[in-house]
Design a protein around this motif. Structure first.
Motif, mmCIF file in Angstrom:
data_model
loop_
_atom_site.group_PDB
_atom_site.id
_atom_site.type_symbol
_atom_site.label_atom_id
_atom_site.label_comp_id
_atom_site.label_asym_id
_atom_site.label_seq_id
_atom_site.Cartn_x
_atom_site.Cartn_y
_atom_site.Cartn_z
ATOM 1 N N ALA A 90 -14.519 2.758 -5.539
ATOM 2 C CA ALA A 90 -14.080 2.856 -6.932
ATOM 3 C C ALA A 90 -13.702 1.496 -7.520
ATOM 4 C CB ALA A 90 -12.880 3.799 -7.042
ATOM 5 N N TYR A 91 -13.021 0.649 -6.742
ATOM 6 C CA TYR A 91 -12.493 -0.616 -7.271
ATOM 7 C C TYR A 91 -13.489 -1.756 -7.250
ATOM 8 C CZ TYR A 91 -8.245 1.888 -5.819
ATOM 9 O OH TYR A 91 -7.277 2.822 -5.590
ATOM 10 N N GLY A 92 -14.555 -1.628 -6.482
ATOM 11 C CA GLY A 92 -15.515 -2.720 -6.355
ATOM 12 C C GLY A 92 -15.023 -3.778 -5.386
ATOM 13 N N ARG A 93 -15.353 -5.028 -5.663
ATOM 14 C CA ARG A 93 -14.974 -6.131 -4.780
ATOM 15 C C ARG A 93 -13.466 -6.354 -4.812
ATOM 16 N NH1 ARG A 93 -18.436 -7.219 -0.913
ATOM 17 N NH2 ARG A 93 -20.539 -7.163 -1.722
ATOM 18 N N CYS A 94 -12.904 -6.559 -3.627
ATOM 19 C CA CYS A 94 -11.481 -6.851 -3.483
ATOM 20 C C CYS A 94 -11.330 -8.005 -2.497
ATOM 21 C CB CYS A 94 -10.727 -5.643 -2.914
ATOM 22 S SG CYS A 94 -10.772 -4.154 -3.923
ATOM 23 N N SER A 95 -10.364 -8.856 -2.759
ATOM 24 C CA SER A 95 -10.048 -9.910 -1.799
ATOM 25 C C SER A 95 -9.335 -9.277 -0.596
ATOM 26 C CB SER A 95 -9.144 -10.960 -2.446
ATOM 27 O OG SER A 95 -7.853 -10.409 -2.679
ATOM 28 N N HIS A 96 -9.187 -10.044 0.464
ATOM 29 C CA HIS A 96 -8.478 -9.534 1.640
ATOM 30 C C HIS A 96 -7.048 -9.147 1.267
ATOM 31 C CE1 HIS A 96 -7.798 -9.020 5.955
ATOM 32 N NE2 HIS A 96 -6.613 -9.562 5.749
ATOM 33 N N ASP A 97 -6.379 -9.995 0.491
ATOM 34 C CA ASP A 97 -4.995 -9.699 0.089
ATOM 35 C C ASP A 97 -4.935 -8.444 -0.780
ATOM 36 O OD1 ASP A 97 -2.088 -10.413 -0.257
ATOM 37 O OD2 ASP A 97 -2.751 -10.528 -2.351
ATOM 38 N N GLU A 98 -5.863 -8.313 -1.710
ATOM 39 C CA GLU A 98 -5.876 -7.106 -2.548
ATOM 40 C C GLU A 98 -6.074 -5.860 -1.692
ATOM 41 O OE1 GLU A 98 -7.662 -8.718 -6.806
ATOM 42 O OE2 GLU A 98 -9.063 -8.144 -5.209
ATOM 43 N N PHE A 99 -7.035 -5.919 -0.752
ATOM 44 C CA PHE A 99 -7.254 -4.766 0.115
ATOM 45 C C PHE A 99 -6.021 -4.485 0.965
ATOM 46 C CE2 PHE A 99 -12.080 -4.178 0.164
ATOM 47 C CZ PHE A 99 -12.010 -2.840 -0.148
ATOM 48 N N ALA A 100 -5.381 -5.515 1.493
ATOM 49 C CA ALA A 100 -4.186 -5.305 2.318
ATOM 50 C C ALA A 100 -3.119 -4.578 1.507
ATOM 51 C CB ALA A 100 -3.652 -6.631 2.847
ATOM 52 N N ARG A 101 -2.925 -5.017 0.281
ATOM 53 C CA ARG A 101 -1.922 -4.372 -0.581
ATOM 54 C C ARG A 101 -2.341 -2.955 -0.947
ATOM 55 N NH1 ARG A 101 -1.401 -8.285 -5.303
ATOM 56 N NH2 ARG A 101 0.126 -6.783 -6.009
ATOM 57 N N LEU A 102 -3.610 -2.753 -1.280
ATOM 58 C CA LEU A 102 -4.093 -1.421 -1.646
ATOM 59 C C LEU A 102 -4.027 -0.454 -0.466
ATOM 60 C CD1 LEU A 102 -7.090 -2.588 -3.836
ATOM 61 C CD2 LEU A 102 -5.118 -1.274 -4.674
ATOM 62 N N HIS A 103 -4.401 -0.920 0.725
ATOM 63 C CA HIS A 103 -4.313 -0.058 1.900
ATOM 64 C C HIS A 103 -2.862 0.328 2.185
ATOM 65 C CE1 HIS A 103 -8.499 -0.341 2.789
ATOM 66 N NE2 HIS A 103 -8.486 -1.538 3.358
ATOM 67 N N ALA A 104 -1.960 -0.617 2.055
ATOM 68 C CA ALA A 104 -0.540 -0.323 2.290
ATOM 69 C C ALA A 104 -0.025 0.692 1.268
ATOM 70 C CB ALA A 104 0.286 -1.603 2.247
ATOM 71 N N MET A 105 -0.408 0.524 0.011
ATOM 72 C CA MET A 105 0.015 1.477 -1.023
ATOM 73 C C MET A 105 -0.576 2.857 -0.749
ATOM 74 S SD MET A 105 -0.197 -0.604 -4.598
ATOM 75 C CE MET A 105 -1.120 -2.087 -4.260
ATOM 76 N N HIS A 106 -1.827 2.884 -0.296
ATOM 77 C CA HIS A 106 -2.506 4.145 0.010
ATOM 78 C C HIS A 106 -1.769 4.878 1.133
ATOM 79 C CE1 HIS A 106 -6.153 6.332 1.767
ATOM 80 N NE2 HIS A 106 -5.954 6.889 0.594
ATOM 81 N N LEU A 107 -1.451 4.154 2.185
ATOM 82 C CA LEU A 107 -0.720 4.739 3.313
ATOM 83 C C LEU A 107 0.671 5.207 2.866
ATOM 84 C CD1 LEU A 107 -0.847 5.353 6.341
ATOM 85 C CD2 LEU A 107 0.050 3.052 6.756
ATOM 86 N N ALA A 108 1.343 4.393 2.071
ATOM 87 C CA ALA A 108 2.685 4.748 1.599
ATOM 88 C C ALA A 108 2.653 5.983 0.686
ATOM 89 C CB ALA A 108 3.324 3.569 0.874
ATOM 90 N N GLU A 109 1.581 6.134 -0.091
ATOM 91 C CA GLU A 109 1.503 7.316 -0.946
ATOM 92 C C GLU A 109 1.290 8.579 -0.117
ATOM 93 O OE1 GLU A 109 -0.642 9.300 -4.824
ATOM 94 O OE2 GLU A 109 -1.611 7.572 -3.913
ATOM 95 N N HIS A 110 0.426 8.491 0.889
ATOM 96 C CA HIS A 110 0.189 9.650 1.752
ATOM 97 C C HIS A 110 1.377 9.951 2.653
ATOM 98 C CE1 HIS A 110 -3.971 10.902 1.073
ATOM 99 N NE2 HIS A 110 -4.287 9.618 0.910
ATOM 100 N N LEU A 111 2.112 8.912 3.063
ATOM 101 C CA LEU A 111 3.237 9.058 4.007
ATOM 102 C C LEU A 111 4.482 8.406 3.446
ATOM 103 C CD1 LEU A 111 1.159 8.152 7.167
ATOM 104 C CD2 LEU A 111 1.972 10.418 6.555
ATOM 105 N N PRO A 112 5.052 8.973 2.394
ATOM 106 C CA PRO A 112 6.230 8.339 1.781
ATOM 107 C C PRO A 112 7.428 8.276 2.713
ATOM 108 C CG PRO A 112 5.871 10.531 0.869
ATOM 109 C CD PRO A 112 4.674 10.212 1.729
ATOM 110 N N GLY A 113 7.463 9.109 3.746
ATOM 111 C CA GLY A 113 8.556 9.056 4.706
ATOM 112 C C GLY A 113 8.601 7.757 5.482
ATOM 113 N N LEU A 114 7.465 7.064 5.602
ATOM 114 C CA LEU A 114 7.433 5.762 6.266
ATOM 115 C C LEU A 114 8.016 4.695 5.377
ATOM 116 C CD1 LEU A 114 3.828 5.609 7.795
ATOM 117 C CD2 LEU A 114 5.973 6.188 8.943
ATOM 118 N N ALA A 115 7.631 4.693 4.126
ATOM 119 C CA ALA A 115 8.063 3.652 3.194
ATOM 120 C C ALA A 115 9.543 3.731 2.886
ATOM 121 C CB ALA A 115 7.254 3.740 1.895
#
Length: 150
Positions: free
Chosen positions: A123-148
């Motif tokens: 959906a987002y197209g090209r992402c830098s490594h930092d952007e992907f790292a942040r997006l993956h972390a947000m994705h995980l945190a949204e699915h597992l808010p108990g971790l965050a």
């Protein structure tokens, strides 16, 4: 708002595996903890190896790029929690949680060691490594808010 760190969330997951799923999963999750971890591992791995299917280029350049900018600016994302990755293998509800967690840890290790250009996001197209790292972390945190929540 700063986004959570991907590696820290995965470390926290290993500490929290004994907690009840309902304390980790987002309210109303349609998947169990194992399926959720498998889904998160798929998207992290695919950012290195390539996603099975991409949205049309026009979508990635417009609505997808806008959503990426909004999520990165907010440090959090909001998306349908039961949306599987197009073309990905089905999530196995019977896979032991420890195996799913190990799969996520392996995917994160692959991602963190990746030094060349990443595959475009569906959906987002090209992402830098930092952007992907942040997006993956947000994705995980949204699915597992108990971790965050710490």
């Amino acid at each position: 708002m700063s986004s959570p760190d991907l590696v820290q969330l995965v470390e926290r997951l290993h500490q929290d595996l004994g907690r009840p799923e309902r304390e980790l999963l987002a309210p109303g999750s349609s998947w169990n903890l194992s399926q959720t971890l498998q889904h998160c591992a798929q998207t992290v791995r695919y950012s290195v190896t390539g996603y099975p299917a991409l949205r049309p280029a026009l979508f990635r350049a417009t609505a997808g790029a806008l959503a990426k900018r909004v999520f990165l600016r907010r440090g959090a994302m909001k998306h349908p929690l039961g949306a599987e990755i197009d073309g990905a293998p089905p999530l196995d509800p019977a896979l032991p949680v420890t195996e799913a967690a190990a799969g996520l840890a392996d995917a994160v290790a692959l991602f963190t060691g990746h030094t060349t250009e990443h595959a475009p996001h569906p959906a987002y197209g090209r992402c830098s490594h930092d952007e992907f790292a942040r997006l993956h972390a947000m994705h995980l945190a949204e699915h597992l808010p108990g971790l965050a929540g710490g």
